[in-house]
Scaffold this active site. Sequence first.
Site, short mmCIF file in Angstrom:
data_model
loop_
_atom_site.label_atom_id
_atom_site.label_comp_id
_atom_site.label_asym_id
_atom_site.label_seq_id
_atom_site.Cartn_x
_atom_site.Cartn_y
_atom_site.Cartn_z
N PRO A 276 -13.21 35.35 46.26
CA PRO A 276 -11.86 34.96 45.80
C PRO A 276 -11.87 35.15 44.37
O PRO A 276 -12.53 35.22 43.45
CB PRO A 276 -11.96 33.41 45.98
CG PRO A 276 -13.24 33.16 46.00
CD PRO A 276 -14.18 34.59 46.50
N GLY A 277 -10.44 35.34 43.73
CA GLY A 277 -9.98 35.29 42.50
C GLY A 277 -9.28 34.40 42.09
O GLY A 277 -9.37 33.16 41.79
N ARG A 278 -7.95 34.62 42.59
CA ARG A 278 -6.77 33.69 42.53
C ARG A 278 -7.06 32.36 43.03
O ARG A 278 -6.70 31.38 42.43
CB ARG A 278 -5.62 34.21 43.50
CG ARG A 278 -4.38 33.46 43.42
CD ARG A 278 -3.60 34.02 44.42
NE ARG A 278 -3.22 35.49 44.74
CZ ARG A 278 -2.92 36.07 43.70
NH1 ARG A 278 -1.95 35.48 42.80
NH2 ARG A 278 -2.87 37.30 43.95
N ARG A 314 3.50 38.25 35.73
CA ARG A 314 3.60 38.42 36.91
C ARG A 314 5.12 38.28 37.57
O ARG A 314 5.48 38.87 38.30
CB ARG A 314 2.80 37.14 37.57
CG ARG A 314 1.25 37.26 37.58
CD ARG A 314 0.50 36.26 38.33
NE ARG A 314 0.53 36.22 39.58
CZ ARG A 314 1.26 35.70 40.65
NH1 ARG A 314 2.04 34.77 40.11
NH2 ARG A 314 1.33 35.92 41.74
N CYS A 347 12.49 41.76 23.53
CA CYS A 347 13.51 42.52 23.42
C CYS A 347 13.68 43.49 24.85
O CYS A 347 13.69 44.68 24.93
CB CYS A 347 13.57 43.52 22.25
SG CYS A 347 15.09 44.32 22.20
N GLU A 348 13.64 42.97 25.96
CA GLU A 348 13.54 43.48 27.47
C GLU A 348 14.56 42.46 28.31
O GLU A 348 14.40 41.46 28.15
CB GLU A 348 12.11 43.43 27.91
CG GLU A 348 11.28 44.15 27.06
CD GLU A 348 11.50 46.01 27.19
OE1 GLU A 348 12.12 46.23 28.23
OE2 GLU A 348 11.02 46.54 26.37
N TYR A 383 -4.45 36.13 36.81
CA TYR A 383 -3.36 37.02 36.30
C TYR A 383 -2.74 36.66 35.45
O TYR A 383 -1.48 37.07 35.19
CB TYR A 383 -2.89 38.10 37.52
CG TYR A 383 -3.92 38.25 38.62
CD1 TYR A 383 -4.70 39.22 38.35
CD2 TYR A 383 -3.97 37.72 39.80
CE1 TYR A 383 -5.89 39.72 39.22
CE2 TYR A 383 -5.00 37.77 40.86
CZ TYR A 383 -5.71 38.80 40.41
OH TYR A 383 -6.83 39.19 41.26
#
Length: 430
Positions: A276-278, A314, A347-348, A383
């Site tokens: 597992p990570g998350r 994300r 600025c996106e 993440y």
Amino acid sequence: MKNLITHIGGLPIEQLARDFGTPTFIYERDVIEKRIAELKAFDVVRFAQKACSNLAILALMKKHGVVVDAVSAGEIHRALKVGFTGQASSDPGSTGGARHAPGIVFTADLFDEDARDMIRTHKLPVNVGSPDMITQLGTFAPGTDVTLRINPGFGHGHSRKTNTGGSYSKHGIWHTEIEECLRLGKEAGVNIIGLHMHIGSGSDFQHLSTVCDAMVKAAKRMGPQLKVISAGGGLPIPYHKEQSRIDVGAYFSLWDKARKMIERDLGHSISLEVEPGRYLVAESCSLLTQIRSVKSSGGNRFYLVDAGFETLVRPSMYGAYHEISIATHDGRAVGNAFDTIVGGPLCESGDVFTQEEGGVVTTRKLPEAVVGDFLILHDAGAYGSAMSSNYNTRRLAAEVLIQQGRGDIIRERQTFEHILHFERIPSNLA
């Protein structure tokens, strides 16, 4: 009022902001420890550190007998820094199968020069994702223990970008090539001892049953040299409040059933790993930001905060959902809730935390807020910091671990000089 909070991990939000500034990733140690405990039925719990590779988080994993997976030379370096090795643990704190499992396994679909050097120097086992890697290992690290990451021909995931199986996935060895890999392993002088199968995040049990069946079939093709199987990761967490938690016991039972079928077929015991990570870190972390502008545009209400997709990418990358809360900076009573769009400073146009996959901007019902109030993005431990960047030459956020009723800095806020440290101006431009 819903989505109005005052504390994180038992500490007042205003105090956390005053002590550490914003934006800051704030982890709660006890949440991570609880998630680790939930997976103890597995012989080995191997943390996919790409989800959150802070040294303090890795040290916490080691303290509780969790071993790690590394997907780059940099992640190997991090694991070595906190005392993991490529050998089985001799740490008395390690429990169960972790004592007999290598502390670090390198997983990738290719080798770069840095990784080759570290694998050779530190004698690290490798989870290979391409047949080429088996032959290459024989040239620089013969005798290495190897597991095969198998692509069973199908995948699954909450986003197309997290689906790691099927013919359009770059990951893994195609399931019909197992025998060829065994031949290559014999020629290269490496020890192929295991199978790994991770096909994407967010697996449901019906699909997981299919994955387990695929593992049993792959084990039959591999034969008696098989010693370990890895369930990979993919354990989901409830990002939406209305979502239910995964039944970890049922998840283990499906994999344990597959393991027992393999043991019956091969006539010897098999170690069962989960990676597992998350699941271990996502819910432990809140991203604390401050509202710097409140405005309307064409009838839409905006809260603009001091973190953007350079801090938490994300939502922009996957359309991922994070619950959002507000904390007032002055303890005042709060009035109505409004449909609100939450954005950052970049600025996106894509620098919006309330969006769906494909860039569709949505709203959230959030309490009335003013400039200076705090906005909290929940479940940001996986993440989050790990995928942060210096886009727009913005500093990486600080990280704090709450434990024993206090907050400890586990990463200082980056300085501008640190960002520029490795850049050089040629003499003819100076």
